[in-house]
Design a protein around this motif. Structure first.
Motif, PDB file in Angstrom:
ATOM      1  N   PHE A 113      47.018  55.215  31.428  1.00 44.15           N
ATOM      2  CA  PHE A 113      48.352  55.622  31.860  1.00 44.15           C
ATOM      3  C   PHE A 113      49.127  54.465  32.471  1.00 44.15           C
ATOM      4  N   SER A 114      48.415  53.419  32.878  1.00 48.74           N
ATOM      5  CA  SER A 114      49.112  52.267  33.450  1.00 48.74           C
ATOM      6  C   SER A 114      48.341  50.993  33.143  1.00 48.74           C
ATOM      7  N   THR A 115      49.067  49.902  33.220  1.00 47.61           N
ATOM      8  CA  THR A 115      48.442  48.608  32.996  1.00 47.61           C
ATOM      9  C   THR A 115      47.455  48.296  34.117  1.00 47.61           C
ATOM     10  N   ASN A 116      47.777  48.732  35.331  1.00 41.68           N
ATOM     11  CA  ASN A 116      46.871  48.488  36.462  1.00 41.68           C
ATOM     12  C   ASN A 116      45.523  49.173  36.255  1.00 41.68           C
ATOM     13  N   ALA A 117      45.526  50.363  35.680  1.00 40.79           N
ATOM     14  CA  ALA A 117      44.264  51.056  35.415  1.00 40.79           C
ATOM     15  C   ALA A 117      43.447  50.295  34.379  1.00 40.79           C
ATOM     16  N   ALA A 118      44.115  49.778  33.369  1.00 44.35           N
ATOM     17  CA  ALA A 118      43.416  49.014  32.338  1.00 44.35           C
ATOM     18  C   ALA A 118      42.883  47.698  32.912  1.00 44.35           C
ATOM     19  N   ILE A 119      43.661  47.065  33.759  1.00 43.94           N
ATOM     20  CA  ILE A 119      43.220  45.812  34.363  1.00 43.94           C
ATOM     21  C   ILE A 119      42.024  46.048  35.285  1.00 43.94           C
ATOM     22  N   SER A 120      42.003  47.163  35.985  1.00 46.03           N
ATOM     23  CA  SER A 120      40.846  47.446  36.844  1.00 46.03           C
ATOM     24  C   SER A 120      39.575  47.635  36.016  1.00 46.03           C
ATOM     25  N   VAL A 121      39.718  48.209  34.821  1.00 47.88           N
ATOM     26  CA  VAL A 121      38.564  48.343  33.923  1.00 47.88           C
ATOM     27  C   VAL A 121      38.135  46.959  33.448  1.00 47.88           C
ATOM     28  N   LEU A 122      39.098  46.087  33.133  1.00 45.66           N
ATOM     29  CA  LEU A 122      38.764  44.729  32.695  1.00 45.66           C
ATOM     30  C   LEU A 122      38.060  43.952  33.806  1.00 45.66           C
ATOM     31  N   ARG A 123      38.475  44.162  35.026  1.00 49.05           N
ATOM     32  CA  ARG A 123      37.827  43.486  36.154  1.00 49.05           C
ATOM     33  C   ARG A 123      36.397  43.973  36.356  1.00 49.05           C
ATOM     34  N   ALA A 124      36.119  45.205  35.945  1.00 45.92           N
ATOM     35  CA  ALA A 124      34.756  45.735  36.070  1.00 45.92           C
ATOM     36  C   ALA A 124      33.791  44.989  35.159  1.00 45.92           C
ATOM     37  N   GLY A 125      34.309  44.388  34.097  1.00 48.03           N
ATOM     38  CA  GLY A 125      33.470  43.581  33.221  1.00 48.03           C
ATOM     39  C   GLY A 125      33.213  44.246  31.883  1.00 48.03           C
ATOM     40  N   LYS A 126      32.561  43.486  31.015  1.00 50.86           N
ATOM     41  CA  LYS A 126      32.304  43.957  29.651  1.00 50.86           C
ATOM     42  C   LYS A 126      31.291  45.090  29.610  1.00 50.86           C
ATOM     43  N   LYS A 127      30.588  45.308  30.677  1.00 54.19           N
ATOM     44  CA  LYS A 127      29.602  46.396  30.692  1.00 54.19           C
ATOM     45  C   LYS A 127      30.266  47.766  30.778  1.00 54.19           C
ATOM     46  N   HIS A 128      31.529  47.764  31.173  1.00 51.95           N
ATOM     47  CA  HIS A 128      32.251  49.036  31.264  1.00 51.95           C
ATOM     48  C   HIS A 128      32.448  49.596  29.858  1.00 51.95           C
ATOM     49  N   PRO A 129      32.205  50.889  29.649  1.00 47.71           N
ATOM     50  CA  PRO A 129      32.288  51.460  28.294  1.00 47.71           C
ATOM     51  C   PRO A 129      33.693  51.420  27.691  1.00 47.71           C
ATOM     52  N   ARG A 130      34.721  51.350  28.521  1.00 49.53           N
ATOM     53  CA  ARG A 130      36.085  51.347  27.988  1.00 49.53           C
ATOM     54  C   ARG A 130      36.720  49.962  28.056  1.00 49.53           C
TER      55      ARG A 130
END
Length: 97
Positions: free
Chosen positions: A4-21
């Protein structure tokens, strides 16, 4: 399910490649990037491809040259050993007769 937002996507990217999304988040951010950033990403990908291709070609040249030469040397060595052994046996047979 999209972000829903770029910030949500960036937080997933910061979690790293291990994140499923992670991949979905990366695609979301790239789609919404400015044209300059998209151009930089394209150039970066091309540079990476060129580097990988150059590395593969250098590995092919160094490892590819020794393979046929070693096979040829092994064939000559085996042929010499077999013919030497046969010659030794025949000379003993001739001397014995």
């Amino acid at each position: 399910m999209s972000f829903f937002s770029t910030n949500a996507a960036i937080s997933v990217l910061r979690a790293g490649k291990k994140h499923p999304r992670w991949k979905e988040a990366a695609e979301y951010v790239i789609e919404r990037a400015s044209p300059e950033v998209q151009l930089l990403l394209t150039v970066g990908r091309q540079l990476e491809r060129d580097e990988i291709l150059a590395e593969q070609q250098s590995q092919t040249l160094t490892s590819g040259d020794w393979g046929p030469l070693l096979k040829f040397a092994l064939i000559i060595l085996v042929t010499a050993l077999v013919s030497g052994g046969i010659g030794y046996v025949f000379s003993d047979v001739i001397a014995w007769c």
